[in-house]
Design an enzyme around this catalytic site. Structure first.
Site, PDB file in Angstrom:
ATOM      1  N   GLU A 102       0.231  -1.071   0.316  1.00 11.66           N
ATOM      2  CA  GLU A 102       0.561   0.045   0.163  1.00 11.66           C
ATOM      3  C   GLU A 102       0.545   1.103   0.043  1.00 11.66           C
ATOM      4  O   GLU A 102       0.772   2.306   0.877  1.00 11.66           O
ATOM      5  CB  GLU A 102      -0.891  -0.083   1.394  1.00 11.66           C
ATOM      6  CG  GLU A 102      -2.094  -0.998   1.309  1.00 11.66           C
ATOM      7  CD  GLU A 102      -2.900  -1.175   2.664  1.00 11.66           C
ATOM      8  OE1 GLU A 102      -3.053   0.399   2.993  1.00 11.66           O
ATOM      9  OE2 GLU A 102      -3.703  -1.697   2.684  1.00 11.66           O
ATOM     10  N   GLU A 156      -5.348  -8.693   1.291  1.00 17.20           N
ATOM     11  CA  GLU A 156      -5.871  -8.256   1.616  1.00 17.20           C
ATOM     12  C   GLU A 156      -7.027  -7.823   2.128  1.00 17.20           C
ATOM     13  O   GLU A 156      -8.173  -7.687   0.653  1.00 17.20           O
ATOM     14  CB  GLU A 156      -5.179  -6.742   3.269  1.00 17.20           C
ATOM     15  CG  GLU A 156      -3.656  -7.435   3.145  1.00 17.20           C
ATOM     16  CD  GLU A 156      -3.273  -5.617   4.556  1.00 17.20           C
ATOM     17  OE1 GLU A 156      -4.375  -4.938   4.851  1.00 17.20           O
ATOM     18  OE2 GLU A 156      -2.249  -5.615   4.174  1.00 17.20           O
TER      19      GLU A 156
HETATM   20  C1  BGP Z   1      -4.491  -1.909   5.580  1.00 16.67           C
HETATM   21  C2  BGP Z   1      -2.684  -2.277   6.666  1.00 16.67           C
HETATM   22  C3  BGP Z   1      -2.536  -2.902   7.260  1.00 16.67           C
HETATM   23  C4  BGP Z   1      -3.997  -2.618   8.039  1.00 16.67           C
HETATM   24  C5  BGP Z   1      -4.888  -2.902   8.187  1.00 16.67           C
HETATM   25  C6  BGP Z   1      -6.401  -2.900   8.736  1.00 16.67           C
HETATM   26  O1  BGP Z   1      -3.933  -0.798   5.071  1.00 16.67           O
HETATM   27  O2  BGP Z   1      -1.981  -2.758   5.516  1.00 16.67           O
HETATM   28  O3  BGP Z   1      -0.811  -2.934   8.285  1.00 16.67           O
HETATM   29  O4  BGP Z   1      -3.393  -2.293   9.439  1.00 16.67           O
HETATM   30  O5  BGP Z   1      -5.272  -1.993   6.296  1.00 16.67           O
HETATM   31  O6  BGP Z   1      -6.239  -1.304   8.742  1.00 16.67           O
HETATM   32  P1  BGP Z   1      -6.846  -0.373  10.199  1.00 16.67           P
HETATM   33  O7  BGP Z   1      -5.948  -1.993  11.178  1.00 16.67           O
HETATM   34  O8  BGP Z   1      -5.987   0.721  10.009  1.00 16.67           O
HETATM   35  O9  BGP Z   1      -7.708  -1.084  10.918  1.00 16.67           O
END
Ligand code: BGP
Length: 462
Positions: free
Chosen positions: A166, A365
């Site tokens: 990302e 993801e």
């Molecule tokens: C994505 C990232 C992760 C993770 C996920 C969930 O953007 O790659 O690292 O953290 O989001 O987001 P958050 O933890 O901010 O809720």
């Protein structure tokens, strides 16, 4: 089984070093920007819970990999911490880090789980940030060296590599919206950071080709946010197009097609924001496209034409070009404040098929963060997260349909394996298939979704 996936589908999960390893001051690790920022401002985002312990994967990786195996993983993504491997970013390699990552890789392989390795997940070594971070070409070269070292150290066993996770997020967080260190708000610098991230990416791909890892593939992981206009009115459509250029295509096009969209270049030029480049950059990007695209999908981006004229004294932000739009009746994840729109995953995949040469890809993801999951624990200790099972199923239905329509999707990784520390909320929102009990010595317990995932993987469908 109503939804069966192609043979050999990759089932697994994704994590990142800073979010799971802990041991931030152990094993010879150098500081990264998260260690530093937490020291400076422990309460602004982190509720006084920092990256020093997190889920302690550094010490418990064997137990965790056994759990991965138990819940049906055939693949697993983790990231290497640049500041653990090379504490100051450019100097000596830390032998304790080499031992650790070798042990993790070997344990995964011995458990029948393919390691997917990402080189950069938001975690700039502090020494590199101090000389300019991604704004500096010197840091781009240091990153390229780091990438080469990783290919040499681990490429005999790791076949799936990713240059960045990302890359738009550090641009947004660190240089536009003030939620990552170095907390700068400056569109021009943001563009430079985005550009250098892609140059670093292309140089790492070139280094990967030189390393000639047998059966090796290299890619990038992008959070693609399909950009939907409020209406088909040309002004709304234009707004959505600009959001798509800025947030998706500024990485997707150079990574897959080897060139920036002409209309993105024109847009930046028109506003005087073209980045500083060097001779040979264009060829570098042209010649170093990827083999494999990781797609992170959480939420769509809904926009409309600008209604209120921006205050000319306010900092220049992407919202100069559009306003956000909340679709009436949209479904929300109330904890994270993100819209849940399952069809978005299908729209992304069809777009990749039609406009990006149907490149090999996977869902790298997708997941649901929920607060206060402890209240769903039963007497046996299991958390009943039926909402998460439903979330995954509803997305997988659309992935399945995209596969039926000929997209080249090879797998699905959920965010995430076990509850972990996060960038802007520490342990508030839990995403894991496995619970981590912060009150009880970080005890791991498989959630209902973890058992469901096991049957999903074993049946190759649901
Ligand atoms: C994505 C990232 C992760 C993770 C996920 C969930 O953007 O790659 O690292 O953290 O989001 O987001 P958050 O933890 O901010 O809720």
């Amino acid at each position: 089984i109503t939804y069966r996936f192609p043979a050999g589908f990759w089932w697994g999960s994704a994590t990142s070093a800073t979010q799971i390893e802990g041991a931030a001051n152990e094993g010879g690790k150098g500081k990264n920007i998260w260690d530093h920022w937490y020291e400076k401002e422990p309460h602004r985002f982190f509720n006084g819970v920092g990256p020093s312990t997190t889920s302690d994967f550094y010490h418990r990786y064997k137990e965790d990999i056994a759990l991965m195996k138990e819940i049906g993983h055939n693949s697993f993504r983790f990231s290497i911490s640049w500041s653990r491997l090379i504490p100051d970013g450019v100097g000596e390699v830390n032998p304790e880090a080499v031992r650790f990552y070798n042990a993790v890789i070997d344990e995964l392989l011995a458990s029948g789980i393919e390691p997917f390795v990402n080189l950069y997940h938001f975690d700039m070594p502090l020494a590199m940030q101090n000389i300019g971070g991604w704004e500096s070409r010197e840091v781009v070269d240091a990153y390229t060296r780091y990438a080469s070292i990783c290919f040499d150290l681990f490429g005999d066993r790791v076949k799936k590599w990713f240059t960045h996770n990302e890359p738009i997020v550090p641009v947004e967080g660190g240089y536009l919206y003030d939620f990552h260190y170095p907390n700068i708000v400056d569109f021009r610098r943001a563009v430079q950071v985005a550009y250098h991230t892609m140059i670093a990416h292309a140089k790492a791909v070139a280094a990967f080709r030189r390393a000639a890892i047998p059966d090796g593939k290299i890619g990038i992981i992008l959070n693609l946010t399909p950009s939907y206009p409020r209406s088909q009115h040309p002004a709304d459509v234009k707004a959505a197009h600009i959001a798509d250029l800025l947030f998706n295509r500024s990485f997707l096009d150079p990574a897959v097609k080897g060139e920036y969209p002409q209309d993105l270049i024109e847009l930046l030029d028109e506003h005087g924001f073209l980045p500083v480049t060097e001779a040979g950059d264009r060829e570098l990007i042209k010649e170093n496209t990827i083999d494999l695209l990781g797609i992170n999908y959480y939420q769509p981006r809904r926009v409309k034409a600008k209604e209120n004229m921006p205050n000319p004294d306010a900092p220049f932000l992407p919202e100069r070009f559009f306003d956000y739009y909340a679709m009436p009746g949209r479904k929300m994840n109330p904890y994270r404040g993100w819209e849940i729109y399952e069809k978005g995953i299908y729209d992304i995949l069809i777009n990749i098929k039609e406009k990006y040469g149907n490149i090999e890809c996977f869902i790298s993801e997708n997941g649901m963060g929920v607060e206060g999951e402890e209240r769903f624990r039963d007497e046996s200790g299991m958390i009943h997260d039926d909402y998460r099972i439903e979330f995954i199923q509803e997305h997988l239905k659309w992935v399945h349909r995209a596969i039926e329509e000929g997209t080249n999707v090879k797998g699905y990784h959920i965010w995430t394996f076990m509850d972990n520390w996060s960038w802007t909320n520490a342990y508030k929102n839990r995403y894991g298939l496995v619970a981590v009990d912060l009150e009880n010595g970080l005890k791991r317990t498989i959630k209902k979704s973890g058992y469901w995932f096991k049957s999903l993987a074993e049946n190759n469908g649901f």
